[in-house]
Design a protein around this motif. Structure first.
Motif, short mmCIF file in Angstrom:
data_model
loop_
_atom_site.label_atom_id
_atom_site.label_comp_id
_atom_site.label_asym_id
_atom_site.label_seq_id
_atom_site.Cartn_x
_atom_site.Cartn_y
_atom_site.Cartn_z
N ASP A 1 48.59 45.37 41.50
CA ASP A 1 49.70 44.56 42.00
C ASP A 1 49.15 43.14 42.12
OD1 ASP A 1 51.37 43.09 43.85
OD2 ASP A 1 52.28 45.02 44.43
N ALA A 2 49.54 42.27 41.21
CA ALA A 2 48.94 40.93 41.14
C ALA A 2 49.13 40.15 42.44
CB ALA A 2 49.53 40.16 39.96
N TYR A 3 50.32 40.21 43.01
CA TYR A 3 50.58 39.46 44.24
C TYR A 3 49.69 39.95 45.38
CZ TYR A 3 52.98 37.68 48.38
OH TYR A 3 53.26 37.07 49.57
N GLN A 4 49.60 41.27 45.54
CA GLN A 4 48.78 41.82 46.61
C GLN A 4 47.30 41.50 46.40
OE1 GLN A 4 49.74 43.19 49.39
NE2 GLN A 4 51.92 43.35 48.95
N LEU A 5 46.87 41.52 45.15
CA LEU A 5 45.47 41.20 44.87
C LEU A 5 45.14 39.76 45.27
CD1 LEU A 5 42.75 42.12 43.53
CD2 LEU A 5 43.60 41.06 41.44
N VAL A 6 46.00 38.85 44.87
CA VAL A 6 45.76 37.43 45.17
C VAL A 6 45.81 37.19 46.69
CG1 VAL A 6 46.69 35.10 44.91
CG2 VAL A 6 46.60 36.64 42.94
N MET A 7 46.80 37.74 47.35
CA MET A 7 46.99 37.45 48.78
C MET A 7 45.95 38.14 49.67
SD MET A 7 49.35 35.31 48.57
CE MET A 7 49.57 35.04 50.34
N ASN A 8 45.35 39.23 49.18
CA ASN A 8 44.37 39.96 50.00
C ASN A 8 42.93 39.70 49.59
OD1 ASN A 8 45.83 41.99 51.95
ND2 ASN A 8 47.01 42.00 50.03
N TRP A 9 42.72 38.79 48.62
CA TRP A 9 41.35 38.53 48.18
C TRP A 9 40.55 37.93 49.33
CZ3 TRP A 9 39.59 39.93 43.42
CH2 TRP A 9 38.30 39.54 43.08
N PRO A 10 39.37 38.46 49.62
CA PRO A 10 38.61 37.95 50.76
C PRO A 10 38.01 36.57 50.50
CG PRO A 10 37.35 39.59 49.56
CD PRO A 10 38.73 39.57 48.93
N ASN B 1 31.59 37.84 38.74
CA ASN B 1 32.00 39.20 38.42
C ASN B 1 32.90 39.74 39.53
OD1 ASN B 1 32.28 41.87 37.69
ND2 ASN B 1 30.15 42.43 38.08
N PRO B 2 34.17 40.00 39.24
CA PRO B 2 35.09 40.43 40.31
C PRO B 2 35.04 41.91 40.62
CG PRO B 2 36.30 40.24 38.26
CD PRO B 2 34.87 39.83 37.96
N ASN B 3 34.33 42.72 39.83
CA ASN B 3 34.38 44.17 40.01
C ASN B 3 34.00 44.64 41.41
OD1 ASN B 3 35.45 45.17 37.64
ND2 ASN B 3 33.50 45.26 36.58
N PRO B 4 32.93 44.13 42.03
CA PRO B 4 32.62 44.61 43.39
C PRO B 4 33.78 44.42 44.35
CG PRO B 4 30.74 43.42 42.49
CD PRO B 4 31.88 43.22 41.53
N THR B 5 34.50 43.30 44.23
CA THR B 5 35.64 43.06 45.11
C THR B 5 36.81 43.96 44.76
OG1 THR B 5 34.95 40.75 45.37
CG2 THR B 5 37.19 41.30 46.03
N TYR B 6 37.07 44.18 43.46
CA TYR B 6 38.14 45.10 43.06
C TYR B 6 37.94 46.47 43.71
CZ TYR B 6 39.46 41.93 39.18
OH TYR B 6 39.86 40.87 38.43
N TYR B 7 36.73 46.99 43.58
CA TYR B 7 36.45 48.33 44.09
C TYR B 7 36.52 48.37 45.61
CZ TYR B 7 35.26 50.45 39.61
OH TYR B 7 35.32 50.97 38.34
N SER B 8 36.02 47.32 46.26
CA SER B 8 36.09 47.26 47.72
C SER B 8 37.53 47.23 48.20
CB SER B 8 35.34 46.02 48.22
OG SER B 8 35.47 45.87 49.61
N LEU B 9 38.37 46.45 47.53
CA LEU B 9 39.78 46.37 47.89
C LEU B 9 40.50 47.69 47.61
CD1 LEU B 9 40.67 42.78 46.62
CD2 LEU B 9 40.56 43.55 49.01
N ALA B 10 40.13 48.34 46.52
CA ALA B 10 40.76 49.62 46.17
C ALA B 10 40.47 50.67 47.25
CB ALA B 10 40.25 50.11 44.82
N ALA B 11 39.28 50.60 47.84
CA ALA B 11 38.91 51.57 48.87
C ALA B 11 39.55 51.27 50.21
CB ALA B 11 37.39 51.60 49.02
N SER B 12 39.84 49.99 50.47
CA SER B 12 40.32 49.61 51.80
C SER B 12 41.80 49.24 51.85
CB SER B 12 39.51 48.42 52.32
OG SER B 12 39.66 47.28 51.48
N SER B 13 42.37 48.88 50.72
CA SER B 13 43.76 48.39 50.70
C SER B 13 44.54 49.08 49.59
CB SER B 13 43.78 46.87 50.49
OG SER B 13 43.00 46.22 51.47
N PRO B 14 45.11 50.26 49.86
CA PRO B 14 45.78 51.04 48.81
C PRO B 14 47.00 50.37 48.20
CG PRO B 14 46.19 51.97 50.99
CD PRO B 14 45.12 50.93 51.17
#
Length: 217
Positions: free
Chosen positions: A208-217, A123-136
């Motif tokens: 932003d697909a590129y930013q999501l892929v490159m910043n995924w923890p 489930n990717p949702n926890p990471t989506y929300y975490s990234l949304a809060a930390s990486s605008p």
């Protein structure tokens, strides 16, 4: 004009029974709010799961906007009985939209994450929300528009013909009159409006697909 709306809002009657059909009432309770939605700017303190999570382009041809597609072999498509080739200007190719396309597009973006990390994510949702809060830079707030649609009836519908909603041309025999979907039956509060933070129309925003892929923890 075309009235097109997407789904969104708080979880309503996941359990229990409404006292008024079609209205969240009675013993209705929504799904519990997941931990990843707690404390996020814009997400209501309503104690229930809210949707949507992310927003993607889904136009189905309005103003000539849609996902462009083509077929390497235009004679084998089972749906349209012959597709469009991948030659010439893209404005002559086929196009599709709606959640039927945006959902697999999001799945494709997530597949890029899996490829980049070399592992499955669940489930990717926890990471989506975490990234949304930390990486605008990854998710962009949608600040114009709403997902309001025409309505009629006594609940969560505001307006009369000539003010909001459909029927602006005047009363016609056999026409259903009403207004626009609202969280209040006495004032016009569109259900639901966009905004710079999390909102019940577009969630944490477009991705932003590129930013999501490159910043995924």
């Amino acid at each position: 004009l075309n009235a097109i709306g997407g789904s969104g809002g708080p979880s309503g009657c996941a359990t229990g029974r409404p006292s008024t059909p079609g209205v969240v009432s009675g013993s209705c309770n929504g799904y519990d709010k997941p931990a990843y939605q707690l404390g996020l700017l814009g997400n209501p303190n309503d104690g229930v799961r809210d949707i949507p999570d992310v927003s993607l382009f889904a136009s189905n041809g309005f103003w000539d906007a849609y996902y462009v597609t083509c077929w390497s072999d235009p004679n084998t498509d089972p749906v349209v009985g012959g597709g469009f080739t991948c030659t010439g200007a893209p404005n002559n190719w086929a196009g599709f939209g709606g959640t039927s396309v945006s959902s697999p597009i999001m799945a494709g973006i997530q597949a890029l994450v899996n490829q980049k990390t070399g592992s499955l994510q669940g489930n990717p949702n926890p990471t989506y929300y975490s990234l949304a809060a930390s990486s605008p830079a990854i998710f962009h707030g949608v600040t114009q528009g709403d997902i309001d649609v025409n309505c009629s009836g006594a609940f969560n519908c505001y307006g009369v013909v000539g003010t909001v909603g459909y029927g602006r041309g005047g009363r016609v025999a056999g026409t259903s009159y009403g207004g626009a979907l609202s969280v209040s039956s006495t004032t016009f509060t569109p259900a639901y409006a966009t905004g710079p933070a999390w909102n019940l129309a577009t969630g944490i925003g477009s991705v932003d697909a590129y930013q999501l892929v490159m910043n995924w923890p």
